[in-house]
Design a protein around this motif. Structure first.
Motif, mmCIF file in Angstrom:
data_model
loop_
_atom_site.group_PDB
_atom_site.id
_atom_site.type_symbol
_atom_site.label_atom_id
_atom_site.label_comp_id
_atom_site.label_asym_id
_atom_site.label_seq_id
_atom_site.Cartn_x
_atom_site.Cartn_y
_atom_site.Cartn_z
ATOM 1 N N LEU A 1 0.285 -24.653 103.797
ATOM 2 C CA LEU A 1 1.277 -24.294 102.792
ATOM 3 C C LEU A 1 2.663 -24.254 103.430
ATOM 4 O O LEU A 1 2.919 -23.446 104.334
ATOM 5 N N GLY A 2 3.534 -25.147 102.986
ATOM 6 C CA GLY A 2 4.896 -25.168 103.504
ATOM 7 C C GLY A 2 4.959 -25.380 105.000
ATOM 8 O O GLY A 2 5.793 -24.756 105.683
ATOM 9 N N GLN B 1 -1.426 -14.668 96.728
ATOM 10 C CA GLN B 1 -0.696 -15.912 96.997
ATOM 11 C C GLN B 1 -1.379 -17.128 96.366
ATOM 12 O O GLN B 1 -0.696 -18.022 95.852
ATOM 13 N N LEU B 2 -2.696 -17.168 96.370
ATOM 14 C CA LEU B 2 -3.383 -18.331 95.806
ATOM 15 C C LEU B 2 -3.199 -18.385 94.287
ATOM 16 O O LEU B 2 -3.020 -19.467 93.706
ATOM 17 N N PRO C 1 -2.712 -14.573 104.091
ATOM 18 C CA PRO C 1 -1.876 -14.837 102.917
ATOM 19 C C PRO C 1 -1.228 -13.560 102.401
ATOM 20 O O PRO C 1 -1.685 -12.448 102.697
ATOM 21 N N ALA D 1 -1.104 -26.888 92.827
ATOM 22 C CA ALA D 1 -0.563 -26.821 94.185
ATOM 23 C C ALA D 1 -1.682 -26.727 95.216
ATOM 24 O O ALA D 1 -1.614 -27.352 96.281
ATOM 25 N N LEU D 2 -2.720 -25.977 94.896
ATOM 26 C CA LEU D 2 -3.840 -25.841 95.824
ATOM 27 C C LEU D 2 -4.602 -27.149 95.961
ATOM 28 O O LEU D 2 -5.086 -27.491 97.040
ATOM 29 N N ALA E 1 -2.749 -29.449 98.314
ATOM 30 C CA ALA E 1 -2.650 -28.988 99.707
ATOM 31 C C ALA E 1 -3.826 -29.489 100.542
ATOM 32 O O ALA E 1 -4.870 -29.875 100.020
ATOM 33 N N GLN F 1 -0.618 -17.242 92.668
ATOM 34 C CA GLN F 1 0.772 -17.605 92.417
ATOM 35 C C GLN F 1 0.995 -19.109 92.573
ATOM 36 O O GLN F 1 1.790 -19.705 91.846
ATOM 37 N N LEU F 2 0.281 -19.725 93.491
ATOM 38 C CA LEU F 2 0.423 -21.167 93.689
ATOM 39 C C LEU F 2 -0.229 -21.955 92.556
ATOM 40 O O LEU F 2 0.309 -22.961 92.104
#
Length: 295
Positions: A253-254, A173-174, A169, A181-182, A185, A176-177
């Motif tokens: 992610l994405g 990054q975690l 990552p 969002a987590l 996912a 920021q999400l």
């Protein structure tokens, strides 16, 4: 994959698992809601050759933890897997899907002969261990992160197996999400660990292990250095157990599979919770920077 025990050797002998630094040790992927993971060729078994009896002669060759290749010559795992071994212990990585069958097939050979045979057949590659010097840290940050490095070795895992290193990552990054969002996912754990507790005449045991498996998890909580993941059978989830320590917890992610954290600890019977060490934090990235190019 979970909870650290007290020493890698103790955990190993007790349940083919790992060691402890937080709460307990990490184990294998649960048998429920789990399946083989032959496609996860970057995930490998942490293998050691060591003196188990204290007489100065190596007499045990076995898998003890899990880890993952994060570049061609760096295998990421947990510090409690690399810590507190007898002098002279040698360390290896195997990216074989079913390492246990190889061990079983050569179980009558002396440990040193086994190790030489496995090296000669390309079933393991020998490397050098390093761990965060701040380990075991504290409850806020255990610094439970280590690597097996092959930079100074003539043979690296990339010379033996075909794999694509895991996607690390980006910094923070975690965070920021964020939790929503987590939670939305997809998450799953991969490892070589044992199964959840089984009741028997002698009490609880943790059968199995030594084979690369995967199981879907669900996001629970995020804090400064940890991701907590649910693995309840009743919810169609699975997760880590003893021997899965150091193994990956991926998040989608994405459309991209990202290595969010490594298994460290959880509940003792391996029924409910996997507690994993984030690799997007400043501390984890500072440790990894000398070994791998960070995104």
């Amino acid at each position: 994959m979970r909870r650290p025990i007290t020493t890698v050797v103790t955990a190993l002998v007790a349940a083919a698992a790992t060691s402890v630094a937080l709460a307990l040790p990490a184990g294998a992927i649960n048998s429920y809601n789990a399946s083989p993971a032959p496609e996860r060729t970057e995930v490998g078994a942490f293998v050691a050759l060591w003196d188990n009896t204290g007489d100065g002669v190596p007499d045990r060759f076995d898998w003890v933890c899990t880890g993952i290749m994060v570049d061609d010559d760096t295998y990421l795992t947990a510090a409690h897997c690399t810590d507190d071994w007898p002098a002279g212990t040698r360390f290896f990585v195997s990216l074989e899907q079913d390492f246990q069958s190889l061990i079983d097939a050569h179980a009558t050979q002396p440990a040193a002969v086994q190790a030489a045979l496995f090296l000669a057949n390309g079933w393991v590659v020998e490397g050098d261990t390093h761990q965060d010097p701040a380990y075991p840290g504290n409850s806020a940050d255990s610094h439970d992160i280590g690597v097996i490095d092959f930079a100074d070795r003539a043979v690296t895992p990339q010379d033996v197996w075909d794999f694509t290193p895991a996607n690390l990552p980006t910094a923070g990054q975690l965070d920021q999400l964020g939790g929503r969002a987590l939670d939305a996912a997809d998450w799953w754990a991969v490892g070589y660990g044992t199964e959840e507790a089984a009741r028997g005449p002698g009490g609880h045991t943790h059968p199995g292990g030594g084979v690369r498996m995967k199981a879907v998890e669900d996001f629970n909580a995020l804090n400064k250095t940890w991701v907590r993941l649910a693995m309840n059978q009743s919810r169609g989830l699975g997760g880590a157990c003893y021997g899965d320590s150091g193994g990956p917890n991926f998040v989608q992610l994405g459309g991209r599979l990202v290595l969010a954290a490594t298994t460290i600890t959880g509940d003792a019977p391996c029924y409910a919770t996997n507690v994993a060490y984030r690799v997007d934090t400043p501390g984890a990235r500072a440790f990894l920077a000398p070994y791998v190019a960070l995104p």
